[in-house]
Design a protein around this motif. Sequence first.
Motif, PDB file in Angstrom:
ATOM      1  N   SER A 122      22.430  57.325 -32.665  1.00 28.67           N
ATOM      2  CA  SER A 122      21.180  57.386 -33.265  1.00 28.67           C
ATOM      3  C   SER A 122      21.099  55.984 -34.147  1.00 28.67           C
ATOM      4  O   SER A 122      20.147  55.464 -34.329  1.00 28.67           O
ATOM      5  N   ALA A 123      22.185  55.954 -34.876  1.00 31.19           N
ATOM      6  CA  ALA A 123      22.289  54.745 -36.009  1.00 31.19           C
ATOM      7  C   ALA A 123      22.170  53.408 -35.188  1.00 31.19           C
ATOM      8  O   ALA A 123      21.328  52.494 -35.395  1.00 31.19           O
ATOM      9  N   LEU A 124      22.837  53.496 -33.956  1.00 31.19           N
ATOM     10  CA  LEU A 124      22.869  51.973 -33.379  1.00 31.19           C
ATOM     11  C   LEU A 124      21.173  51.797 -32.883  1.00 31.19           C
ATOM     12  O   LEU A 124      20.678  50.537 -32.732  1.00 31.19           O
ATOM     13  N   HIS A 125      20.602  52.797 -32.277  1.00 33.90           N
ATOM     14  CA  HIS A 125      19.277  52.841 -31.784  1.00 33.90           C
ATOM     15  C   HIS A 125      18.462  52.390 -33.065  1.00 33.90           C
ATOM     16  O   HIS A 125      17.571  51.193 -33.025  1.00 33.90           O
ATOM     17  N   SER A 126      18.757  52.758 -34.114  1.00 33.97           N
ATOM     18  CA  SER A 126      17.662  52.592 -35.564  1.00 33.97           C
ATOM     19  C   SER A 126      18.137  51.007 -35.871  1.00 33.97           C
ATOM     20  O   SER A 126      17.023  50.069 -36.180  1.00 33.97           O
ATOM     21  N   PHE A 127      19.416  50.493 -35.494  1.00 29.58           N
ATOM     22  CA  PHE A 127      19.613  49.079 -35.816  1.00 29.58           C
ATOM     23  C   PHE A 127      19.027  48.047 -34.977  1.00 29.58           C
ATOM     24  O   PHE A 127      18.484  46.989 -35.345  1.00 29.58           O
ATOM     25  N   PHE A 128      18.913  48.644 -33.591  1.00 32.82           N
ATOM     26  CA  PHE A 128      17.966  47.743 -32.621  1.00 32.82           C
ATOM     27  C   PHE A 128      16.484  47.813 -33.151  1.00 32.82           C
ATOM     28  O   PHE A 128      15.879  46.564 -33.159  1.00 32.82           O
ATOM     29  N   VAL A 129      16.072  48.940 -33.746  1.00 32.54           N
ATOM     30  CA  VAL A 129      14.721  48.936 -33.897  1.00 32.54           C
ATOM     31  C   VAL A 129      14.392  48.166 -35.091  1.00 32.54           C
ATOM     32  O   VAL A 129      13.047  47.470 -35.069  1.00 32.54           O
ATOM     33  N   MET A 172      21.846  56.432 -22.945  1.00 29.76           N
ATOM     34  CA  MET A 172      21.137  55.658 -22.082  1.00 29.76           C
ATOM     35  C   MET A 172      20.066  54.764 -22.889  1.00 29.76           C
ATOM     36  O   MET A 172      19.487  53.591 -22.836  1.00 29.76           O
ATOM     37  N   THR A 173      19.843  55.504 -24.210  1.00 29.86           N
ATOM     38  CA  THR A 173      18.712  55.066 -25.041  1.00 29.86           C
ATOM     39  C   THR A 173      19.115  53.504 -25.484  1.00 29.86           C
ATOM     40  O   THR A 173      18.624  52.391 -25.670  1.00 29.86           O
ATOM     41  N   VAL A 174      20.529  53.579 -25.959  1.00 30.79           N
ATOM     42  CA  VAL A 174      21.269  52.418 -26.952  1.00 30.79           C
ATOM     43  C   VAL A 174      21.214  51.446 -25.658  1.00 30.79           C
ATOM     44  O   VAL A 174      21.218  50.027 -25.972  1.00 30.79           O
ATOM     45  N   ILE A 175      21.569  51.800 -24.568  1.00 32.59           N
ATOM     46  CA  ILE A 175      21.711  50.802 -23.481  1.00 32.59           C
ATOM     47  C   ILE A 175      20.246  49.836 -22.928  1.00 32.59           C
ATOM     48  O   ILE A 175      20.282  48.823 -23.046  1.00 32.59           O
ATOM     49  N   THR A 181      14.625  46.439 -24.401  1.00 29.46           N
ATOM     50  CA  THR A 181      13.901  46.453 -25.571  1.00 29.46           C
ATOM     51  C   THR A 181      13.972  45.267 -26.904  1.00 29.46           C
ATOM     52  O   THR A 181      13.169  45.247 -27.672  1.00 29.46           O
ATOM     53  N   ASN A 182      15.227  44.698 -26.484  1.00 36.84           N
ATOM     54  CA  ASN A 182      15.416  44.013 -27.783  1.00 36.84           C
ATOM     55  C   ASN A 182      15.650  42.351 -27.191  1.00 36.84           C
ATOM     56  O   ASN A 182      15.937  42.294 -26.097  1.00 36.84           O
ATOM     57  N   SER A 183      15.782  41.437 -28.054  1.00 39.74           N
ATOM     58  CA  SER A 183      15.904  40.094 -27.642  1.00 39.74           C
ATOM     59  C   SER A 183      17.328  39.670 -27.455  1.00 39.74           C
ATOM     60  O   SER A 183      17.569  38.705 -26.998  1.00 39.74           O
ATOM     61  N   VAL A 184      18.134  40.698 -27.622  1.00 39.38           N
ATOM     62  CA  VAL A 184      19.666  40.309 -27.600  1.00 39.38           C
ATOM     63  C   VAL A 184      20.155  40.592 -25.976  1.00 39.38           C
ATOM     64  O   VAL A 184      21.341  39.904 -25.625  1.00 39.38           O
ATOM     65  N   GLY A 185      19.534  40.886 -25.072  1.00 41.89           N
ATOM     66  CA  GLY A 185      19.872  40.965 -23.824  1.00 41.89           C
ATOM     67  C   GLY A 185      20.319  39.801 -23.283  1.00 41.89           C
ATOM     68  O   GLY A 185      21.255  39.751 -22.224  1.00 41.89           O
TER      69      GLY A 185
END
Length: 1157
Positions: A122-129, A172-175, A181-185
């Motif tokens: 969840s923390a990683l997801h927050s970092f992406f958001v 799955m959400t982090v992947i 959903t992020n520019s790092v792909g």
Amino acid sequence: MTLPTTGCQISKKHVLLSEILAVTSVMRKNSRWASGAHTLTARDSALARDLGLRRSTPSTVIQKNGRLSQEADLMGGFQELRRTIWDVDDIQGLPLPVLLGPFFALIRSPLSNGPITSAALSALHSFFVCNLISGNSISLEPALVELSSTVSHCKFEASDSSGDEVVLLKIMTVILDCIVTNSVGGFLGDVEICEMLETVLTTACQMRLSEILRRSAESTMVSIVRTIFGRLHTLDPTAEEARLLVNEEEPQHGEISMSVPTSATDTGDFPSQESEGVTSAEQEDTTSVTLEDTERSSAAEVEVPPETPSTPRPYGLPALLELLRVLVNILDPNDQVHTDSTRLTALVILNSAIETSGTVIGDYPSLSSLILDPGCKYLFQLARSDHPSVLQAALRTITTVFQTMRIHLKLQQELFLAFSIDRLAAPPQLKPINSKKNNNPTSPRPGTPAIGTPILGPVDTELELDKGSPVPSRPPVQPARGDTRDLMLETLSQLCRHPSSMVDLYVNYDCDINCENLFERLIEFLTKGVYPWQYSSAFDAQQLHSQYLCLDLLLAFVDDMAARAEGRSESWPSDFLLTDSLMQDKSRKKLVLTGAARFNSKPKSGIAFLEENKLIYSDLSPDVSRARSLAIFLKSCTRLDKRLLGDYISKPDNLELLKEFIGLFDFKDKPIADAMRDMLETFRLPGESQQIARITETFASIYFASGPAEIKTEDAVYVLAYSVIMLNTDLHNPQIRKRMAIEDYQRNLRGVNGGANFSPEYLQNIYDSIRKREIVMPEEHTGQLGFEYAWKELLTRSRQSGPFLMCNSALFDLDMFKTIWKPLISAIAYAFISFDDDYVIQRAISGFRQCATLAGHFHLPDVFDFVVVSLSQATSLLSENLPTQVPNYPVVEVEGQSVTVSSLSVKFGTNFKGQLAAVVLFNIVNGNGNALREGWTQIFEMFQNLFIHSLLPMRMLQMEDFLGGVTMIPLRGGQPSRPAPRSDGGLLSTLSSYLMTPYSASSDHIVPEATDSEVESTMCTIDCITSCRLDELYAQTIQLDSEALVAAIRALEALAHERTITKWKQESDELTTAFNTPSAGDGTFTLPYDPASVFLLETMVSIACQTSRPILFEHLSALLSASTHYSVLLIERAVVALLRLCLILAQKESHSSLHSS
């Protein structure tokens, strides 16, 4: 793309500290992580050492095991990170691996449990958001490498299954965050993409997981696939293909490989509370897809990977190709490792990939070749699946493949369309039925079809082949029924709905000698599909839906052709084959098929036909003999019976032909097993031993002349050829239990190579070749083995067939329309008569109009006639037995107008579909009379029927007097004159005479009352007749071109002749038989007055005064030469007509004299 959220507006440092607190709080809730002393001990020792102090170690600490030390290190990692960022204002200035390292270590650690791992994810997801992980982060690439490895190696102790699945869901959400959903792909490499794809795909295919988790993983996979395959639109195909070759030769950033295990084990639940290592990739059962990367860290390792790995290139074709390869391999229906559920998931993902790629996928040879084979091969096999969901997904994917890659899939599309038509076609034992019975008798007049619409029955394949049909005999397939039929028909409709679809079929298949006539087959199927078949009542709704679909496709085809006739077509590209060449191929194809059919029936007859049409022996030269010319045709023609071919070329009289036939093969540097395989796949070995010997001897001579390695004599080739045939039978015949071993095979061939032995390696290669790949002779190709053979043949042909030509050209419409117009219009007529749906009726009416327009555009009067005949049958205005005497119909006043309420006006007024047909028919004929020929018979038939019932416009009810003026044609005349019967019959004769009288005097003047509903129906009929504009059509007949005018007069004369000369002869014969007296035949019998005969005569005279007088003179002569046979009024009108014609001729003669003087 970054998702806009309110969290992005606060400090990233705050977010990081908050997530550290959230994760460590969850860690402390577990008893194992509760004591903070464990975390501080190691660091106290380090501090003492830095200050030069010595600290004793308590016994409790000495006794700590390694596991507790690892837990302390994990907790300490977060405390160290907190200290690192405490005095840093902008944490984005720190390397990203430093900020994320503790979270990665915790996720990878097998000591963690579900809630702790969930908090870290969840923390990683927050970092992406909040964009802590973004394209501007320092050391982003190594951080992404570590992130990919982390989520692919996520380990934690299993607890309850629902909590564990929450962890997988967050993975799955982090992947999804990382790739979509992020520019790092765009910074991910091929290896990292493969790792994360495999993680998601494994979860989606894992049957022991809950349905909601698997569906979530599938949805995530689809989103990722749409993102990564969307890159194909921005990549350079040439550069990516080159990069792919370089990566295959020397992988630079790890092995890019996703593989499907070949063994299956039983799946079970998650491990118990005590077990460790629940993962999304490594601890799944072996039915899942796993990544084989030798450079990944092992399960027990928790050390952080190096923070400065080599920078990977942005992912591209290698990763996409690997994913496509895995998805295609999963589809293999013969691979028992994967279940239908797994294949269904793969189909959904594959379809998304191809939809996203679009036509661009054809620009990448590596991707398109994988789709062509084995992708299409597996998809076509899944199209036979009994699993409804798999069938639907497979058919959807097939349509997507054809939509995007049609130009590369000419023969694949031919195979699929032929298969679909075979499955959808009704079985031969089922006959089409007419749901609406029609008891009206067939019209006796030539050119007037039966009232019932013609029914199309199943096609006799042999008969059609003799006519040149390209449909070869094929093994029967299981007909599709119920939902499967609807699904396949919908798919077929979707494939053939684009405007140029029928033109493309005609150009690519019907004009190709080596392909089926798919256009003709499809139209034949669709026209038959409009009619009902003898299914049970349970399928009535589905059958009706099927009929609608077939009709809709037919009408779409007509609509597209009409649009091209109006100029909405494309020019034929200059780089395509010339249209004249294609049409020549079409004509040649018909001759070839006819010749092949005759050869299959009687070879000598077929050879004679081929020679007569210059298909053989036309290329004779010093280098090409008659035998070679025939051999070239026999080898290249795919329509010949292979059994008959083998028997024919091996006859003693055809030895020279046999040599030339086998001489056409190229055996240079080809192993004898492969050479025999090539030869025996072109014809079937005959059963007679002498014929087999001739074939083997000829093969031995030609093969030995090619200089094969290790073979010393021609006799050795002869023996080897026989041995190959026997070995093939021994190894693959299911009735033989004890198979020949290699030692047996070697022993049988001792000393046959010019007295010496073949080398063991040479015989081993022959043995292995036959063992692994059976020589399948023609007409033995059934089941999976037959499909494999057919697929191999298809791939061989596809290399020579060229691309699929696509052009919405009007150049072929005339030939196409001439081929199919009759069953097409019959099907539209049946639909118009039988279906009750307003939309269908409206479409059918539009189809009639367009067919008539096309008939005029192409100058095809037969087609226009057929449209008129079909519509006239639907009007119900045709009557086979009009009364001679008109009944006394009531006449009422409506709005100041006298209206005759007749039986026809009442019946027709309630027949809405008949009214529609009448309006459409006469609107089509109005202004198009010059295109009509035989159809005039139906037009005038309806005119006389309307006349008898007083429904024609006033102008058409009048007759012109010789001295000027007009009068109405009377509907009633005097009583009929019949010969008086003999009076010696007594009471019986008197009764018979009374019964023979058609209208008794007592009933002549009785007029029935008309009801309000009858009057209303009559008014509906009058309104309809007014809309038909019959008076305009009547006026146009005088202005017709000579050919159409002659046809109209001939139609009138035929109808008038039937009501006068023919009818008098028929009734006089009846009277002669009934009363046994010759008085009827001596001229004393007179036909009663028939108003219809006068109407036809007057109409004929009005038209014939312009031209075509000989036809009218013949009719008038026949009437006047037997004037006593007919009513006085009819003879009077005949005399008036004759005088009018004489006057016209006299005036014409005077004009000619004036001109000559």
